[in-house]
Scaffold this motif. Structure first.
Motif, PDB file in Angstrom:
ATOM      1  N   GLN A 198       0.829  -1.198   0.000  1.00  0.00           N
ATOM      2  CA  GLN A 198       0.000   0.000   0.000  1.00  0.00           C
ATOM      3  C   GLN A 198       0.868   1.255   0.000  1.00  0.00           C
ATOM      4  N   THR A 235      -0.745   6.054   7.836  1.00  0.00           N
ATOM      5  CA  THR A 235      -1.986   6.545   7.243  1.00  0.00           C
ATOM      6  C   THR A 235      -1.970   8.076   7.138  1.00  0.00           C
ATOM      7  N   ARG A 238      -4.410 -10.432   3.416  1.00  0.00           N
ATOM      8  CA  ARG A 238      -5.074 -10.735   2.139  1.00  0.00           C
ATOM      9  C   ARG A 238      -4.254 -10.101   1.014  1.00  0.00           C
ATOM     10  N   ASP A 245      -7.578  -1.610  -2.732  1.00  0.00           N
ATOM     11  CA  ASP A 245      -8.636  -1.645  -1.718  1.00  0.00           C
ATOM     12  C   ASP A 245      -8.941  -3.084  -1.309  1.00  0.00           C
ATOM     13  N   GLY A 246      -9.120  -3.304  -0.012  1.00  0.00           N
ATOM     14  CA  GLY A 246      -9.457  -4.627   0.503  1.00  0.00           C
ATOM     15  C   GLY A 246      -8.259  -5.522   0.717  1.00  0.00           C
ATOM     16  N   LEU A 248      -6.087  -8.323   7.436  1.00  0.00           N
ATOM     17  CA  LEU A 248      -7.535  -8.456   7.592  1.00  0.00           C
ATOM     18  C   LEU A 248      -8.059  -7.488   8.644  1.00  0.00           C
ATOM     19  N   TRP A 270      -7.227  -4.503   9.134  1.00  0.00           N
ATOM     20  CA  TRP A 270      -7.420  -3.153   8.599  1.00  0.00           C
ATOM     21  C   TRP A 270      -8.844  -2.942   8.087  1.00  0.00           C
ATOM     22  N   TRP A 271      -9.399  -4.017   7.513  1.00  0.00           N
ATOM     23  CA  TRP A 271     -10.679  -3.896   6.816  1.00  0.00           C
ATOM     24  C   TRP A 271     -11.837  -4.489   7.609  1.00  0.00           C
ATOM     25  N   ALA A 272     -11.550  -5.088   8.773  1.00  0.00           N
ATOM     26  CA  ALA A 272     -12.602  -5.774   9.539  1.00  0.00           C
ATOM     27  C   ALA A 272     -13.735  -4.833   9.914  1.00  0.00           C
ATOM     28  N   ASP A 320     -14.691  -2.016   8.448  1.00  0.00           N
ATOM     29  CA  ASP A 320     -15.461  -1.620   7.265  1.00  0.00           C
ATOM     30  C   ASP A 320     -16.390  -2.738   6.812  1.00  0.00           C
ATOM     31  N   GLU A 321     -15.903  -4.008   6.885  1.00  0.00           N
ATOM     32  CA  GLU A 321     -16.730  -5.135   6.462  1.00  0.00           C
ATOM     33  C   GLU A 321     -17.918  -5.317   7.404  1.00  0.00           C
ATOM     34  N   ASP A 352     -19.378  -2.920   9.139  1.00  0.00           N
ATOM     35  CA  ASP A 352     -20.311  -1.827   8.861  1.00  0.00           C
ATOM     36  C   ASP A 352     -21.140  -2.130   7.620  1.00  0.00           C
TER      37      ASP A 352
END
Length: 200
Positions: free
Chosen positions: A115, A130, A145, A179-180, A184, A186-188, A190-191, A193
């Motif tokens: 990233q 970030t 991932r 994205d994604g 895991l 990082w995105w937990a 958002d998933e 929500d």
């Protein structure tokens, strides 16, 4: 990720196996030859799926074993380029991250395929900084991932230095630039929500 590959092979059968049923003996010998081995351009053999045909049984001059022409299918681990996989970080160095799928560990995510904003910290770990100034570390055993960027089958080296990594007949280059992709964790949020919104 897993595919069937059909192969024909002239298989010499050791005499000590001929007391067993022929198909059982052939399968045992095929597993000895191929199981957990990499076949160039086909992938890593996970199992002998089935035996399609057996021909021959000839004993050639000067040999003490019978040879069969066997057609069989192998179950191979061979992800396609662009496939998304989940593994665990097993290590890191100046080149990037090393990732393991438990049964396959020759996966590398180089620094230029991480990233935007990812760099090495003073302690050697890789870290994503970030826009808010948070520092998200990529630690060993973290689930990650990644997208398969390429698969290589390098030739066997003639010479290898003592400090070189063990030779890997199959190497997967991964990417977490997108994205994604990435840890895991990082995105937990958002998933979760997204799932809550879908239930409403």
């Amino acid at each position: 990720m897993f595919v069937l590959s059909q192969i024909e092979h002239n298989l010499p059968m050791p005499p000590h196996l001929l007391s067993r049923p022929l198909l059982d003996a052939i399968k045992s010998e095929l597993e000895r030859l191929f199981l957990d081995k990499v076949v160039a351009n086909l992938g890593l053999c996970v199992s002998v799926y089935d035996i399609r045909s057996v021909e021959g049984g000839f004993i050639f001059p000067g040999e003490g074993c019978s040879t069969y022409k066997v057609s069989f299918r192998l179950l191979m681990f061979r992800p396609f380029v662009g496939e998304v996989l989940v593994g665990k970080i097993s290590g890191y160095d100046e080149k990037g991250l090393h990732v393991s799928l438990d049964f396959f560990s020759d996966i590398c995510i180089p620094g230029h395929l991480m990233q935007y904003g990812t760099a090495r910290a003073l302690d050697g770990r890789w870290m994503l900084k970030t826009e808010d100034g948070d520092e998200l570390y990529l630690d060993i055993d973290d689930e990650i991932r990644f997208l398969v960027s390429s698969i290589k089958y390098p030739p066997i080296p003639v010479e290898q230095k003592e400090d070189d990594r063990p030779f890997a007949p199959m190497q997967i280059i991964g990417s977490i630039k997108g994205d994604g992709l990435g840890l895991l964790a990082w995105w937990a949020a958002d998933e979760e929500d997204g799932e809550d919104e879908a239930e409403r």
